[in-house]
Design an enzyme around this catalytic site. Structure first.
Site, mmCIF file in Angstrom:
data_model
loop_
_atom_site.group_PDB
_atom_site.id
_atom_site.type_symbol
_atom_site.label_atom_id
_atom_site.label_comp_id
_atom_site.label_asym_id
_atom_site.label_seq_id
_atom_site.Cartn_x
_atom_site.Cartn_y
_atom_site.Cartn_z
ATOM 1 N N ASP A 1 37.781 43.855 43.925
ATOM 2 C CA ASP A 1 36.365 43.973 43.552
ATOM 3 C C ASP A 1 36.232 44.773 42.257
ATOM 4 O O ASP A 1 35.410 44.441 41.396
ATOM 5 C CB ASP A 1 35.558 44.665 44.660
ATOM 6 C CG ASP A 1 35.225 43.711 45.804
ATOM 7 O OD1 ASP A 1 35.446 42.498 45.663
ATOM 8 O OD2 ASP A 1 34.725 44.196 46.844
ATOM 9 N N GLU B 1 39.442 36.931 42.990
ATOM 10 C CA GLU B 1 40.735 36.334 43.374
ATOM 11 C C GLU B 1 41.804 36.620 42.313
ATOM 12 O O GLU B 1 42.952 36.905 42.644
ATOM 13 C CB GLU B 1 40.605 34.825 43.594
ATOM 14 C CG GLU B 1 39.701 34.432 44.762
ATOM 15 C CD GLU B 1 40.147 35.051 46.084
ATOM 16 O OE1 GLU B 1 41.355 35.184 46.306
ATOM 17 O OE2 GLU B 1 39.262 35.423 46.876
HETATM 18 ZN ZN LIG Z 1 39.906 39.302 48.358
#
Ligand SMILES: [Zn+2]
Length: 416
Positions: free
Chosen positions: A362, A277
């Site tokens: 990611d 996040e």
């Molecule tokens: Zn995401």
């Protein structure tokens, strides 16, 4: 007439495409229901895999029904004359003016809400219940509905009043002013959301002192991220699905974990999810999304400014412009109903950019936290949320904001 034909073509194409994509996804998921994909075989049981397939299919079938009804309602309002009848009735009872226009828009929102109600009810208390995700009581369902409607009225009616006044008095470029007002307003909402709006629906508690908090604070320092505190939200009172997000802007940013997320994941996995996040924030995805949404709403307002002055826009969609010449509410109503038919075709663009952002976030998580922890967190979340591991590629390309599980995990494995 020409516009009626254009609208009908877009209408058939957009609802047809929706139906075709949903059917593709149903067939694809059903076909792969028999066995767990090899790369997940050691972590996910066949029973869980089949539950995910059944849940996905059940949601899609409900979606098909809902979209079919939506299509009927749309044609009912427009070409079959529903909006015309409603407008005439309100003109006769209220007389022309801003009050009548606001009443028209509120009536449409209420009618759509009433039509939608059995679907939300069925979804929550039958579908989600059947798969073990519902934690909501019926009284909470109604209190959410009442609060939502109240909030909509308190915020929506003054805003409508401003926009309709601008339409009536600000000249040809009213739409530019209206866009400016709405943009400032949406920034303001982002800013006050965590402290004013969200607490109406949920309780927020500071994250307890302990190993998790220490670990999260170390991550925040490592990522050079300033926040106004770590909170746990009682998401479990509505649903067993887990999540983490932040809310707010600038110095008012808060990090919020669903209690269901903290229950399910170990501290390393929670840290990896949060790092993902933070990646969205640090890679400027949030700012980019905001700018794109401003640009989109600018284009929408420019189109609305143009079509609202064209008689064919009204007559082509089954409505007679008001004799007083004041058509703000009518134009807004028609636009709200019809624009999604056209903007639907832009969905794959926003999905594509969102999937790209997911890969970047990611990558950030793999660098600042641990790719392995993120993989194990994702596998747990796919399993717990009964998300399908075998989506149809075309359905994914069109709709999915996140890459399909196998691709996303393969990418993370390369980063370990
Ligand atoms: Zn995401």
């Amino acid at each position: 007439m020409t516009f009626t034909i254009i609208f009908l073509i877009a209408f058939i194409a957009s609802f047809g495409l929706r139906y075709w994509l949903a059917q593709r996804q149903i067939r694809f998921v059903a076909k792969h229901r028999v066995s767990v994909p090899a790369e997940f075989a050691s972590q996910i049981t066949l029973a869980d895999h089949q539950k995910a397939a059944d849940y996905t299919v059940a949601k899609l079938q409900l979606g098909i029904l809902e979209s079919g009804l939506g299509a009927i309602v749309l044609i009912g309002f427009t070409l079959l004359g529903g909006l015309q009848i409603l407008n005439t009735f309100l003109l006769e009872s209220l007389g022309p003016g801003i009050v009548q226009q606001i009443a028209l828009l509120i009536s449409i929102v209420l009618i759509s809400g009433v039509i939608d109600l059995p679907f939300s009810w069925y979804k929550q208390f039958s579908l989600e219940e059947r798969f073990g995700f519902n934690r909501m009581t019926k009284s909470l369902f109604f209190s959410d509905m009442v609060k939502g409607a109240g909030l909509g009225a308190v915020i929506g009616i003054p805003l409508l009043w401003i926009v309709l006044s601008l339409m009536a008095r600000a000249g040809d470029f009213w739409w530019l002013w209206a866009w400016g007002v709405l943009s400032v307003f949406s920034l303001l909402m982002q800013w006050i959301f965590p402290s004013v709006i969200a607490p109406i629906f949920n309780k927020f508690q500071a994250l307890e002192e302990g190993a998790l908090k220490t670990q999260i604070e170390a991550l925040l320092t490592r990522c050079d991220f300033a926040s106004q505190g770590l909170f746990v939200m009682d998401g479990s009172k509505r649903s067993a699905h887990g999540n983490a997000f932040f809310a707010g802007m600038g110095k008012a940013k808060r990090i919020v974990f669903f209690d269901t997320l903290i229950e399910k994941l170990n501290p390393g996995e929670v840290e990896a999810v949060l790092a993902h996040e933070l990646g969205h924030y640090k890679c400027n995805h949030i700012r980019k999304r905001l700018l794109v949404s401003f640009a989109m709403s600018f284009a929408m307002f420019a189109i609305l400014g143009w079509v609202s002055a064209q008689p064919w826009f009204y007559s082509g969609l089954g409505v007679m412009p008001n004799p007083s010449g004041y058509n703000g509410g009518l134009a807004l109503a028609l636009f709200m109903l019809v624009a999604p038919v056209f903007s639907f075709f832009l969905t794959p663009l926003s999905s594509l950019s969102s999937r790209k952002h997911e890969y970047e976030a990611d990558g950030f998580a793999a660098e600042k936290s641990s790719a392995n922890d993120l993989i194990s967190a994702l596998v747990k979340l796919y399993q717990d949320n009964a998300s399908t591991l075998t989506p149809d590629p075309i359905y994914t390309a069109f709709y999915s904001s996140h890459p399909p599980a196998p691709l996303r995990i393969a990418n993370l494995k390369r980063l370990t």
